[in-house]
Design a protein around this motif. Structure first.
Motif, PDB file in Angstrom:
ATOM      1  N   TYR A   1       0.484  -1.177   0.368  1.00  0.00           N
ATOM      2  CA  TYR A   1       0.144  -0.119  -0.290  1.00  0.00           C
ATOM      3  C   TYR A   1       1.378   1.268  -0.050  1.00  0.00           C
ATOM      4  CZ  TYR A   1      -4.474  -2.218   1.207  1.00  0.00           C
ATOM      5  OH  TYR A   1      -5.588  -3.374   0.767  1.00  0.00           O
ATOM      6  N   GLU A   2       0.436   2.326  -0.881  1.00  0.00           N
ATOM      7  CA  GLU A   2       1.041   3.512  -1.294  1.00  0.00           C
ATOM      8  C   GLU A   2      -0.182   4.690  -0.769  1.00  0.00           C
ATOM      9  OE1 GLU A   2       4.664   4.360  -4.034  1.00  0.00           O
ATOM     10  OE2 GLU A   2       2.999   5.248  -4.536  1.00  0.00           O
TER      11      GLU A   2
ATOM     12  N   GLY B   1       4.052 -13.943  -9.954  1.00  0.00           N
ATOM     13  CA  GLY B   1       5.110 -13.838  -9.656  1.00  0.00           C
ATOM     14  C   GLY B   1       5.145 -11.914 -10.442  1.00  0.00           C
ATOM     15  N   THR B   2       3.970 -11.543 -11.097  1.00  0.00           N
ATOM     16  CA  THR B   2       3.661 -10.518 -11.635  1.00  0.00           C
ATOM     17  C   THR B   2       3.156  -9.445 -10.425  1.00  0.00           C
ATOM     18  OG1 THR B   2       1.408 -11.093 -11.880  1.00  0.00           O
ATOM     19  CG2 THR B   2       3.033 -11.571 -13.616  1.00  0.00           C
ATOM     20  N   THR B   3       3.549  -8.009 -10.507  1.00  0.00           N
ATOM     21  CA  THR B   3       2.975  -7.062  -9.317  1.00  0.00           C
ATOM     22  C   THR B   3       2.113  -6.024 -10.795  1.00  0.00           C
ATOM     23  OG1 THR B   3       5.141  -5.798 -10.314  1.00  0.00           O
ATOM     24  CG2 THR B   3       4.749  -7.037  -7.912  1.00  0.00           C
ATOM     25  N   GLU B   4       0.784  -5.391  -9.831  1.00  0.00           N
ATOM     26  CA  GLU B   4       0.069  -4.124 -10.606  1.00  0.00           C
ATOM     27  C   GLU B   4      -0.930  -3.301  -9.135  1.00  0.00           C
ATOM     28  OE1 GLU B   4      -3.582  -5.534 -13.811  1.00  0.00           O
ATOM     29  OE2 GLU B   4      -2.705  -6.751 -12.260  1.00  0.00           O
ATOM     30  N   TRP B   5      -0.636  -2.362  -9.633  1.00  0.00           N
ATOM     31  CA  TRP B   5      -1.352  -1.618  -9.103  1.00  0.00           C
ATOM     32  C   TRP B   5      -3.315  -1.403  -9.494  1.00  0.00           C
ATOM     33  CZ3 TRP B   5       0.633   1.313  -4.581  1.00  0.00           C
ATOM     34  CH2 TRP B   5       2.069   1.206  -5.409  1.00  0.00           C
ATOM     35  N   VAL B   6      -3.481  -1.465  -8.621  1.00  0.00           N
ATOM     36  CA  VAL B   6      -4.985  -1.468  -8.989  1.00  0.00           C
ATOM     37  C   VAL B   6      -5.629   0.008  -8.636  1.00  0.00           C
ATOM     38  CG1 VAL B   6      -7.110  -2.211  -7.052  1.00  0.00           C
ATOM     39  CG2 VAL B   6      -4.888  -3.312  -7.319  1.00  0.00           C
TER      40      VAL B   6
ATOM     41  N   VAL C   1       0.349   3.841 -10.245  1.00  0.00           N
ATOM     42  CA  VAL C   1       0.751   4.264 -11.349  1.00  0.00           C
ATOM     43  C   VAL C   1       1.127   4.642 -12.671  1.00  0.00           C
ATOM     44  CG1 VAL C   1      -1.270   4.087 -12.918  1.00  0.00           C
ATOM     45  CG2 VAL C   1      -0.290   2.128 -13.899  1.00  0.00           C
ATOM     46  N   ALA C   2       1.173   5.953 -12.079  1.00  0.00           N
ATOM     47  CA  ALA C   2       1.358   7.065 -12.821  1.00  0.00           C
ATOM     48  C   ALA C   2       3.359   7.411 -12.038  1.00  0.00           C
ATOM     49  CB  ALA C   2       1.137   8.030 -12.146  1.00  0.00           C
ATOM     50  N   LYS C   3       3.704   6.979 -11.343  1.00  0.00           N
ATOM     51  CA  LYS C   3       4.916   6.735 -10.648  1.00  0.00           C
ATOM     52  C   LYS C   3       5.875   5.578 -10.887  1.00  0.00           C
ATOM     53  CE  LYS C   3       6.276   5.449  -6.439  1.00  0.00           C
ATOM     54  NZ  LYS C   3       6.109   5.953  -5.153  1.00  0.00           N
ATOM     55  N   GLN C   4       5.087   4.594 -11.214  1.00  0.00           N
ATOM     56  CA  GLN C   4       5.495   3.303 -12.233  1.00  0.00           C
ATOM     57  C   GLN C   4       5.606   4.026 -13.842  1.00  0.00           C
ATOM     58  OE1 GLN C   4       3.952  -0.831 -11.361  1.00  0.00           O
ATOM     59  NE2 GLN C   4       4.022  -0.467 -13.318  1.00  0.00           N
ATOM     60  N   ALA C   5       4.383   4.691 -14.641  1.00  0.00           N
ATOM     61  CA  ALA C   5       5.610   5.002 -15.703  1.00  0.00           C
ATOM     62  C   ALA C   5       5.713   5.648 -15.891  1.00  0.00           C
ATOM     63  CB  ALA C   5       3.998   5.278 -16.413  1.00  0.00           C
ATOM     64  N   ALA C   6       6.658   6.982 -14.945  1.00  0.00           N
ATOM     65  CA  ALA C   6       7.413   8.157 -14.952  1.00  0.00           C
ATOM     66  C   ALA C   6       8.615   7.230 -14.667  1.00  0.00           C
ATOM     67  CB  ALA C   6       6.507   9.189 -14.344  1.00  0.00           C
ATOM     68  N   GLY C   7       8.727   6.510 -13.863  1.00  0.00           N
ATOM     69  CA  GLY C   7      10.246   5.846 -13.178  1.00  0.00           C
ATOM     70  C   GLY C   7      10.249   6.736 -12.336  1.00  0.00           C
ATOM     71  N   VAL C   8       9.780   8.394 -11.659  1.00  0.00           N
ATOM     72  CA  VAL C   8      10.302   8.801 -11.393  1.00  0.00           C
ATOM     73  C   VAL C   8       8.878   9.228  -9.603  1.00  0.00           C
ATOM     74  CG1 VAL C   8      11.993  10.267 -11.820  1.00  0.00           C
ATOM     75  CG2 VAL C   8       9.867  10.781 -12.199  1.00  0.00           C
TER      76      VAL C   8
ATOM     77  N   ALA D   1      -0.305  17.604  -7.060  1.00  0.00           N
ATOM     78  CA  ALA D   1      -0.099  15.946  -7.279  1.00  0.00           C
ATOM     79  C   ALA D   1      -1.459  15.152  -8.407  1.00  0.00           C
ATOM     80  CB  ALA D   1      -0.691  15.555  -5.914  1.00  0.00           C
ATOM     81  N   CYS D   2      -0.738  13.864  -9.162  1.00  0.00           N
ATOM     82  CA  CYS D   2      -1.664  13.664  -9.792  1.00  0.00           C
ATOM     83  C   CYS D   2      -2.090  12.453  -9.187  1.00  0.00           C
ATOM     84  CB  CYS D   2      -0.744  12.691 -10.607  1.00  0.00           C
ATOM     85  SG  CYS D   2      -2.054  11.620 -11.870  1.00  0.00           S
ATOM     86  N   ILE D   3      -3.343  11.830  -8.967  1.00  0.00           N
ATOM     87  CA  ILE D   3      -3.831  11.002  -8.718  1.00  0.00           C
ATOM     88  C   ILE D   3      -4.865  10.070  -9.160  1.00  0.00           C
ATOM     89  CG2 ILE D   3      -6.202  10.376  -6.517  1.00  0.00           C
ATOM     90  CD1 ILE D   3      -3.981  12.545  -5.476  1.00  0.00           C
ATOM     91  N   PRO D   4      -3.801   8.908  -9.519  1.00  0.00           N
ATOM     92  CA  PRO D   4      -4.776   7.649  -9.677  1.00  0.00           C
ATOM     93  C   PRO D   4      -6.143   7.195  -8.987  1.00  0.00           C
ATOM     94  CG  PRO D   4      -2.535   7.280 -10.001  1.00  0.00           C
ATOM     95  CD  PRO D   4      -2.819   8.091  -9.374  1.00  0.00           C
ATOM     96  N   PRO D   5      -7.091   6.788 -10.068  1.00  0.00           N
ATOM     97  CA  PRO D   5      -7.934   5.968  -8.918  1.00  0.00           C
ATOM     98  C   PRO D   5      -7.760   5.254  -8.138  1.00  0.00           C
ATOM     99  CG  PRO D   5      -8.590   5.775 -11.482  1.00  0.00           C
ATOM    100  CD  PRO D   5      -7.126   6.647 -11.547  1.00  0.00           C
ATOM    101  N   VAL D   6      -7.895   5.419  -6.935  1.00  0.00           N
ATOM    102  CA  VAL D   6      -7.963   5.189  -5.681  1.00  0.00           C
ATOM    103  C   VAL D   6      -8.179   4.053  -5.317  1.00  0.00           C
ATOM    104  CG1 VAL D   6      -7.622   8.023  -4.469  1.00  0.00           C
ATOM    105  CG2 VAL D   6      -9.811   6.299  -3.994  1.00  0.00           C
ATOM    106  N   SER D   7      -7.132   3.212  -4.814  1.00  0.00           N
ATOM    107  CA  SER D   7      -8.200   1.604  -4.282  1.00  0.00           C
ATOM    108  C   SER D   7      -7.420   1.183  -2.485  1.00  0.00           C
ATOM    109  CB  SER D   7      -7.211   0.770  -5.144  1.00  0.00           C
ATOM    110  OG  SER D   7      -5.986   1.198  -5.430  1.00  0.00           O
ATOM    111  N   GLY D   8      -7.648   2.386  -1.792  1.00  0.00           N
ATOM    112  CA  GLY D   8      -7.607   2.172  -0.643  1.00  0.00           C
ATOM    113  C   GLY D   8      -8.531   0.489   0.094  1.00  0.00           C
ATOM    114  N   GLY D   9      -8.121   0.962   1.366  1.00  0.00           N
ATOM    115  CA  GLY D   9      -9.236  -0.074   2.163  1.00  0.00           C
ATOM    116  C   GLY D   9      -8.649  -1.536   2.169  1.00  0.00           C
TER     117      GLY D   9
END
Lengths: 159, 81
Positions: free
Chosen positions: A47-48, A128-133, B10-17, B73-81
């Motif tokens: 979680y981030e 083994g894969t990861t994926e943001w939800v 996913v935005a951080k992952q796509a940008a790498g930063v 801040a860029c907020i992609p669809p949230v998925s907490g909980g």
């Protein structure tokens, strides 16, 4: 009381916090790391959050719930970091003089939290894969973005 | 002007930063920031319409004007909980 934490959620501490003499009902909801999602096996979640905003949003949920229902105490905790199966990622504890308000407020709090608080989960699938939800951002979009950390030959439809 | 945009998930992952500086027009709006971000990180283009933004830690509509001092801040669809 609301907060983010990187430590396991201490549910007994939350229950102590909301169990007060004015209350006749205490409801505790825990969201936990589920192993199976639409047939796919999860081994862990990460979680981030955007901490400054997430804490502000949790505080707003606390205040709004108190406006809507006659609550005694509210405690909201979201965990960040790496969680194993069956660990609690989120806790909602509420108390009220009577049970109807406690159940209704607890349900509203977790539902609204999941829609508005800037926290994200990353699935660690058993393959083994990861994926943001990202609800609404479907698997095709993830694939189009090249955002799925698939290993060669892995993949398949998303839940 | 240059603005800095915090990135998550996913935005951080796509940008790498975890944050990125992008150039936008003076008096730029959140909509301008979205366009500039997707131009800077083309991998995000299929997701562009799903990306919300926060300004100073509050959700911001597309018409909100930003400044170089804004915390964006860029907020992609949230998925907490």
């Amino acid at each position: 009381m609301s907060r983010l934490t990187r430590e396991p959620i201490d549910t007994q501490e939350l229950l102590r916090r909301v169990t007060v003499p004015a209350a006749g009902a205490v409801v505790l909801f825990l969201g936990t790391v589920r192993e199976l999602t639409a047939g796919r096996r999860t081994v862990a979640l990460d979680y981030e959050g955007y901490p400054e905003m997430a804490e502000r949003k949790l505080d707003e949920l606390d205040a709004e719930a108190r406006r809507r229902w006659p609550l005694c105490e509210v405690a909201l905790v979201h965990r960040l970091g790496h969680l194993e199966l069956a660990e609690a990622s989120v806790a909602v504890a509420v108390s009220s003089p009577h049970r109807a308000a406690a159940f209704e407020a607890g349900r509203w709090l977790i539902d609204t939290l999941k829609e508005t608080v800037p926290v994200w989960k990353q699935e660690h699938w058993a393959d083994g894969t990861t994926e943001w939800v990202h609800p609404g951002l479907n698997g095709d979009v993830n694939a189009d973005c090249g955002l799925r950390n698939a290993e060669p030959g892995a993949g398949g439809p998303l839940p | 002007m240059i603005v800095r945009v915090k990135l998550f998930a996913v935005a951080k992952q796509a940008a790498g930063v975890d944050s990125i500086e992008i150039e936008v027009p003076e008096q730029a709006t959140v909509a301008d920031v979205r366009r500039a971000l997707v131009a800077a990180v083309p991998a995000l283009s299929p997701a562009a319409k799903f990306l919300l933004f926060a300004v100073d830690a509050e959700y911001a509509g597309d018409q909100m004007v930003v400044t170089p001092k804004s915390e964006i801040a860029c907020i992609p669809p949230v998925s907490g909980g």
